[in-house]
Every structure is written in C-alpha cells, then in structure tokens.
Design a protein around this motif. Sequence first.
Motif, PDB file in Angstrom:
ATOM      1  N   THR A  72      35.269  23.792  40.883  1.00 21.75           N
ATOM      2  CA  THR A  72      36.087  24.415  39.847  1.00 21.75           C
ATOM      3  C   THR A  72      36.262  25.890  40.134  1.00 21.75           C
ATOM      4  OG1 THR A  72      35.393  22.834  38.140  1.00 21.75           O
ATOM      5  CG2 THR A  72      36.234  24.962  37.376  1.00 21.75           C
ATOM      6  N   THR A 130      37.389  29.345  38.257  1.00 14.93           N
ATOM      7  CA  THR A 130      37.650  29.932  36.945  1.00 14.93           C
ATOM      8  C   THR A 130      38.663  31.068  37.087  1.00 14.93           C
ATOM      9  OG1 THR A 130      35.703  31.349  37.222  1.00 14.93           O
ATOM     10  CG2 THR A 130      35.429  29.338  35.933  1.00 14.93           C
ATOM     11  N   LEU A 131      39.587  31.110  36.142  1.00 17.72           N
ATOM     12  CA  LEU A 131      40.653  32.103  36.112  1.00 17.72           C
ATOM     13  C   LEU A 131      40.581  32.808  34.764  1.00 17.72           C
ATOM     14  CD1 LEU A 131      43.426  33.376  36.985  1.00 17.72           C
ATOM     15  CD2 LEU A 131      44.506  31.328  36.009  1.00 17.72           C
ATOM     16  N   ALA A 132      40.223  34.086  34.768  1.00 23.81           N
ATOM     17  CA  ALA A 132      40.078  34.851  33.530  1.00 23.81           C
ATOM     18  C   ALA A 132      41.310  35.709  33.296  1.00 23.81           C
ATOM     19  CB  ALA A 132      38.826  35.722  33.584  1.00 23.81           C
ATOM     20  N   ARG A 167      39.944  26.245  35.696  1.00 25.31           N
ATOM     21  CA  ARG A 167      39.571  26.456  34.291  1.00 25.31           C
ATOM     22  C   ARG A 167      39.982  27.867  33.901  1.00 25.31           C
ATOM     23  NH1 ARG A 167      35.024  28.269  31.253  1.00 25.31           N
ATOM     24  NH2 ARG A 167      33.886  28.748  33.176  1.00 25.31           N
ATOM     25  N   GLN A 168      41.003  27.953  33.073  1.00 31.93           N
ATOM     26  CA  GLN A 168      41.476  29.265  32.613  1.00 31.93           C
ATOM     27  C   GLN A 168      40.707  29.679  31.360  1.00 31.93           C
ATOM     28  OE1 GLN A 168      45.665  31.668  31.655  1.00 31.93           O
ATOM     29  NE2 GLN A 168      45.608  29.445  31.504  1.00 31.93           N
ATOM     30  N   VAL A 169      40.133  30.875  31.421  1.00 25.74           N
ATOM     31  CA  VAL A 169      39.419  31.439  30.278  1.00 25.74           C
ATOM     32  C   VAL A 169      40.254  32.620  29.785  1.00 25.74           C
ATOM     33  CG1 VAL A 169      37.269  32.455  29.452  1.00 25.74           C
ATOM     34  CG2 VAL A 169      37.219  30.746  31.293  1.00 25.74           C
ATOM     35  N   LYS A 182      30.384  42.940  32.833  1.00 24.43           N
ATOM     36  CA  LYS A 182      29.998  41.925  33.814  1.00 24.43           C
ATOM     37  C   LYS A 182      29.912  42.518  35.223  1.00 24.43           C
ATOM     38  CE  LYS A 182      31.706  37.927  31.240  1.00 24.43           C
ATOM     39  NZ  LYS A 182      32.783  36.917  31.103  1.00 24.43           N
ATOM     40  N   ALA A 202      34.500  35.628  36.692  1.00 26.48           N
ATOM     41  CA  ALA A 202      35.317  34.494  37.102  1.00 26.48           C
ATOM     42  C   ALA A 202      35.650  34.589  38.583  1.00 26.48           C
ATOM     43  CB  ALA A 202      36.596  34.452  36.269  1.00 26.48           C
ATOM     44  N   ASP A 203      36.155  33.488  39.134  1.00 26.84           N
ATOM     45  CA  ASP A 203      36.585  33.507  40.540  1.00 26.84           C
ATOM     46  C   ASP A 203      37.838  34.363  40.720  1.00 26.84           C
ATOM     47  OD1 ASP A 203      34.732  31.474  41.887  1.00 26.84           O
ATOM     48  OD2 ASP A 203      35.501  30.330  40.183  1.00 26.84           O
ATOM     49  N   GLN A 253      39.914  37.276  38.452  1.00 25.47           N
ATOM     50  CA  GLN A 253      39.896  38.117  37.257  1.00 25.47           C
ATOM     51  C   GLN A 253      41.197  38.901  37.167  1.00 25.47           C
ATOM     52  OE1 GLN A 253      35.871  37.761  35.412  1.00 25.47           O
ATOM     53  NE2 GLN A 253      37.720  38.849  34.746  1.00 25.47           N
ATOM     54  N   SER A 294      32.268  35.670  43.717  1.00 28.32           N
ATOM     55  CA  SER A 294      32.793  34.309  43.708  1.00 28.32           C
ATOM     56  C   SER A 294      32.254  33.522  44.894  1.00 28.32           C
ATOM     57  CB  SER A 294      34.321  34.331  43.777  1.00 28.32           C
ATOM     58  OG  SER A 294      34.829  33.024  44.023  1.00 28.32           O
TER      59      SER A 294
END
Length: 408
Positions: free
Chosen positions: A17, A19-21, A45-47, A62, A70-71, A73, A296
């Motif tokens: 997965t 992650t896309l913030a 997974r978009q946050v 962070k 996230a991977d 940002q 990441s």
Amino acid sequence: MLVLTGGCGPATPESFTLTLATFGQFGYDDLIPGYEFTHPGITIRQVRTEQGGPYHQDLLAKLQSGQGLADVQAVEEGHLADVLAQSAKFADLAEIGPSDVQPGRWLEWKYEAGRSKDGKLVGYGTDIGPLAMCYRKDLLEAAGLPTDPGSVKTMFASWDSYFQAGERYVKRSKGKAWFDSAAQNFNAMVNQLPTGYLDRQDRPAFDTNTGLRAAWDQVTRAVKQGQSAGLTAFADDGNAGLRNGTFATKVCPSWMLGAIEQQAGPGNAGKWAITDAFPDGGGNWGGSYLTVPAASPHQKEAAALAAWLTAPEQQLHAFRVSGNFPSQVDAFTSPDLLSEMNGYFGGALSGQVFVAQARKVGKPQYKGPGDGKIQETVVAPALKAVEQGADPAAVWQQVKLGASRLVP
C-alpha cells in the motif's frame, strides 16, 4: 475518457500500500482506482485533511519526529520553504523518479520553485494560482468607471493606476470600498517580488527588501483613503461582503473564482467579471507539490505515483473536478482548458484568462522558512490594525519586531 499516461513505471508483482496525504480538494479521488487497475498489487490509500493549516502543522511535527509520514506528501507553496529547508528528509525526485519525467513538463518557474538550495528536486508541481483581477461590473458602472474586460485593463495596469482608480471609485460611490482586505492586496503584491519576507540567507528582509515597504505604503495609504472594506477573507464578514456587494474589486488567483461563486451566491451571478490583467504584470498565489519523504519504504513506487498524478492528463482531470489550475505546459494547449467558460462570471473564458496570466510569471519567488507564518501571524493582523485606525508607520515597526521574533 480519462487517459492514463505520464510516468507510470513498470507494474510490480509485490503487493503493498502507498499512502497519499493531501489537504482540501486535489481532485484525485476518481484517478486512484485507475492507477490501481494499471498497477496490480499496489493499493493507494489517500489520507485527506480538510484544512491546509492543520495539515501542514501535522506534517512539520512528523518531520521532526520522523514518524507517521505518508509515502507521498502534498505541500502547499506557502509552506514549501519549511520543507525545502529539510531537503535531507526527502527523496530527490530527479534521481528516483521515472526517466520520462523531465523539467519541461512544468512552467519553468513552477519547476524551479520545487528545488532546494542544494539542487535537490523535492516536489513535483501540481497546480498553480495565477493572478487576475475580478470586479463587480454593476458597481463600477454605477460609479461611472469602465466595465468591459478590455477597457478595465488600463485601470489594472499597475498598482499606481489600480489605487488611483480606487480613489475615484470611493469618491464617486460616496464612500463605498474599492477592495475587501488590505491583507489580501498586500499578499498579492508581495508575491510579485523576487524574494518575500526573508532574504536568500533566510534573514528578515524588512530593511533590505525595499519592495516590502513600498507595497506597505501603497496599501496603507489606500486604507486611509477609505478604499478597504476592512474585511477578513473567507471569514463570516468577508463572505457577507461578497453577498452584499460591499466592495468592487478583488485580487483573483484562479482558485478564487469558485470561492466567489460559492459565497456571493446565485443572486450575484453575472455581476462579477474577470480580466486577464493584473497590476504590474503577473503573479502567483497558491498551488502545491507532491513530495516523497525519505522515510518511505517504497520511494521509487511513490515517485512513480506522484509523477503520474502530476502529468498533464491527470492535472486536467483535477482541474475539471476541483478547479485546481494545472502547472503543466502541455495542459495549456488543451481544448478543454482553453474552452473553459465560467457562466457565473458572465461567460468569461476563464481557462484562457489564467493561461495568459500564468505565462506572465517569471522566476519563482524565494520564500525562506517561516515566510508563511510571518504573513499569517504578523503581517495580516498588523494590516487589520491599520484598517481599524492604527498608524501605519508605527505598525510597520511592530511588524519588523514580530518577524524578527519568529525568524531570529
């Protein structure tokens, strides 16, 4: 039909997965399933955080702790300097990104603004906020001023002519305001300067950047003439001012059109207009970047996703669904963009307006770490104090002191 192109990279059999913030509306919701379909084994997974302020506070925390990133940002341009100052904590996209993603994809100034002092490409550009001028045709007409987009260009040719027109408007309209907020105009003026509130050594530049004081003097003089409505943009009073026609003009980055339409309401449809002119040329206010933190575990795959999302085809889709104006050169020749018509603004070809304005921007402005905080917590409240009757010269000294406390 959506075309899935632009720096995809090879599919991988490994399942994981990414992650896309993001914050606000980037227009990526409908794109993610397409990317997952063409990249078996990868789940996105978009946050998303609604407000940019809390998002960037969380991002900086962070980065400090090294945990929870996230991977991919997203970073808004007003906070980009704080990220570029920590370039060691991000991957160099020029090294790990897809080989077919070249600098020429973007407007030169947009690409260069995503590079750190040591030359690392920290971010792929998403959207931009080229500046134009919006105005109420009915209010200008009532004051005997020109109203069609071609004729108003003379009034908006320079800040001198803009404020001179404002002085005439206030007199002819018997005291009505020319613009909504001193802070909004000042911010646009500062964004046109080669450097912002800090110099290239990241020191407060209020004594060395003469353009800052010149802009301050122009704006505060206009305030004293009654040109400002003294409102706070995006707050209740600013929104009410849009609905009630409290002011006649507003600086308009591309994303502002949606805000005006939403807050001014259907009763004001057709009263607003826009022109491809802006005082003293062009400027940019807004826009974001996609970055890949060094933490990441899937840097190359994250860079491939960021590259794909910032390809012209995907950014045009984002523009259609969210109004975010693309920063990619090839997008500017798209018939979809050039034929974009805004009915609320009298049928203006808004795509053509902002393409023209985007091309007027020259080199990227240098903004040092803390630049955005100075604007939000020092300069904007200071201009509000001037609007409430404080002496501009005395408040300027307070601005310098406040900035020095934030950035020693």
